[in-house]
Design a protein around this motif. Sequence first.
Motif, PDB file in Angstrom:
ATOM      1  N   LYS A  79       0.830  -1.195   0.000  1.00 26.65           N
ATOM      2  CA  LYS A  79       0.000   0.000   0.000  1.00 26.65           C
ATOM      3  C   LYS A  79       0.867   1.248   0.000  1.00 26.65           C
ATOM      4  O   LYS A  79       1.958   1.270   0.555  1.00 26.65           O
ATOM      5  CB  LYS A  79      -0.916   0.024   1.224  1.00 26.65           C
ATOM      6  CG  LYS A  79      -2.138  -0.861   1.102  1.00 26.65           C
ATOM      7  CD  LYS A  79      -3.032  -0.702   2.307  1.00 26.65           C
ATOM      8  CE  LYS A  79      -4.283  -1.570   2.194  1.00 26.65           C
ATOM      9  NZ  LYS A  79      -5.138  -1.449   3.391  1.00 26.65           N
ATOM     10  N   ALA A  92      -6.429 -10.004   0.834  1.00 24.48           N
ATOM     11  CA  ALA A  92      -6.243  -8.709   1.493  1.00 24.48           C
ATOM     12  C   ALA A  92      -6.349  -8.842   3.012  1.00 24.48           C
ATOM     13  O   ALA A  92      -5.671  -8.133   3.757  1.00 24.48           O
ATOM     14  CB  ALA A  92      -7.266  -7.710   0.963  1.00 24.48           C
ATOM     15  N   GLU A  93      -7.206  -9.742   3.487  1.00 24.81           N
ATOM     16  CA  GLU A  93      -7.328  -9.961   4.929  1.00 24.81           C
ATOM     17  C   GLU A  93      -6.045 -10.549   5.512  1.00 24.81           C
ATOM     18  O   GLU A  93      -5.668 -10.242   6.641  1.00 24.81           O
ATOM     19  CB  GLU A  93      -8.504 -10.901   5.206  1.00 24.81           C
ATOM     20  CG  GLU A  93      -9.868 -10.247   4.975  1.00 24.81           C
ATOM     21  CD  GLU A  93     -11.008 -11.213   5.231  1.00 24.81           C
ATOM     22  OE1 GLU A  93     -10.721 -12.388   5.577  1.00 24.81           O
ATOM     23  OE2 GLU A  93     -12.172 -10.818   5.073  1.00 24.81           O
ATOM     24  N   LYS A  94      -5.383 -11.393   4.737  1.00 21.66           N
ATOM     25  CA  LYS A  94      -4.134 -12.000   5.201  1.00 21.66           C
ATOM     26  C   LYS A  94      -2.975 -10.999   5.162  1.00 21.66           C
ATOM     27  O   LYS A  94      -2.012 -11.133   5.921  1.00 21.66           O
ATOM     28  CB  LYS A  94      -3.780 -13.210   4.325  1.00 21.66           C
ATOM     29  CG  LYS A  94      -4.808 -14.337   4.367  1.00 21.66           C
ATOM     30  CD  LYS A  94      -4.787 -15.053   5.708  1.00 21.66           C
ATOM     31  CE  LYS A  94      -5.764 -16.213   5.715  1.00 21.66           C
ATOM     32  NZ  LYS A  94      -5.757 -16.934   7.014  1.00 21.66           N
ATOM     33  N   PRO A 131      -2.846  -7.133   5.425  1.00 20.12           N
ATOM     34  CA  PRO A 131      -3.512  -5.832   5.613  1.00 20.12           C
ATOM     35  C   PRO A 131      -2.716  -4.650   5.066  1.00 20.12           C
ATOM     36  O   PRO A 131      -3.304  -3.595   4.816  1.00 20.12           O
ATOM     37  CB  PRO A 131      -3.674  -5.742   7.139  1.00 20.12           C
ATOM     38  CG  PRO A 131      -2.654  -6.685   7.695  1.00 20.12           C
ATOM     39  CD  PRO A 131      -2.525  -7.787   6.700  1.00 20.12           C
TER      40      PRO A 131
END
Length: 386
Positions: free
Chosen positions: A62, A232-234, A236
Amino acid sequence: MKLHNISFGNIKRRKGKMLFLVLGLVIGISTVVTLLSITESMTRNIEQRLNRFGANIVMVPKSENLSLNYGGIDVGGVSYNVREFDQEKLANIRTIKNYKNLSIIAPKVLGPVKVKNKNVLLMGVVFEEELALKTWWHKIGGVFPEKENEVMLGSQAATLFGFKIGDAISLLGKPFKVTTILKPTGGSEDDAIIAGLSASQKLLGKEGRLSMVEISAFCQGCPISEMTLQIAEKFPFAKVTAMKQAVMSKMQSIDMFKSFSLGISLIVILIGSLLVLVTMMGSVNERTREIGIFRAIGFRRGHVMQIILLEALLLGIIGGILGFGIGNLIAYGIIPLVIKDGMFVGINMNLGVISILMAVALSLLASLYPAFKASNMDPSEALRAL
């Protein structure tokens, strides 16, 4: 005399009309089977082609900045302060709910290096995964790198620096050998030097770190959007993007063809049902005397209906089996002509069962009114025809 013997006998006596009735069912069912087989073959063919198109899920760190790059043109010199991935955590991708749909996971490390006083992108990859993912990579010559001190060059990088296969190249003071030069692909790899992941991490001082991960996870019906959220949950701190445009456009084309196929199939089935209805009505009208005798000797209305519906049932089974077989034969012959390099996907037994049930249902539904009319025939009126 049993009712089924009467039905069998009537079918044998009226072979021409019953053949015409079966023909209507065969045309309808074979059309449905042919179109559905072609659609399934198209879906499989496109799935295989898309699997060769590379990644459709991309995971990058990100960033709080917006990209100032479009179409390969960088319009700003923004310095991005991004996090990189911990390579040890990459295995977490295989723990998502839809992990069985994951095909290829290709991690990369990226960084700049100087060659002949010019900046060039160094891309570290796991060659086994990368070559499986990017099947469009073709060598101008040489062999793909197998050792840590071997690299391959994109076509533009090789031309710019004048390197040839077998030349030595120094990257940050470390010697490497050029073993491969790629043909132009139109992608970022044209301008890059590509080396093994471990060697690149050491050169760039990014041991155990990853810059991005490309994932191939396409299959028919795969929940790409859900898989994106699961990944995406794994991770962040990662931006996970589904490259769905190519997939969606192809699948929309297939869906449109499916809709068209179903529309044509419904029309053909409707015509087949009308043929059954007309044939059965003609059969009832011709059998006025026979039905009158049945009623006069004690046959109930239910018995008369059973005789006619049993005929329809038998003819429906025959029409369904023949239609399924002929439909598969037509699909086998047409698919190579319709789809380039396409192959018949094989006989779908579930579709066979559905075809037979559909033919039986159509035959019975189209015969209900003639059977009802026959069962309500007045015996005295029928016997006057004698």
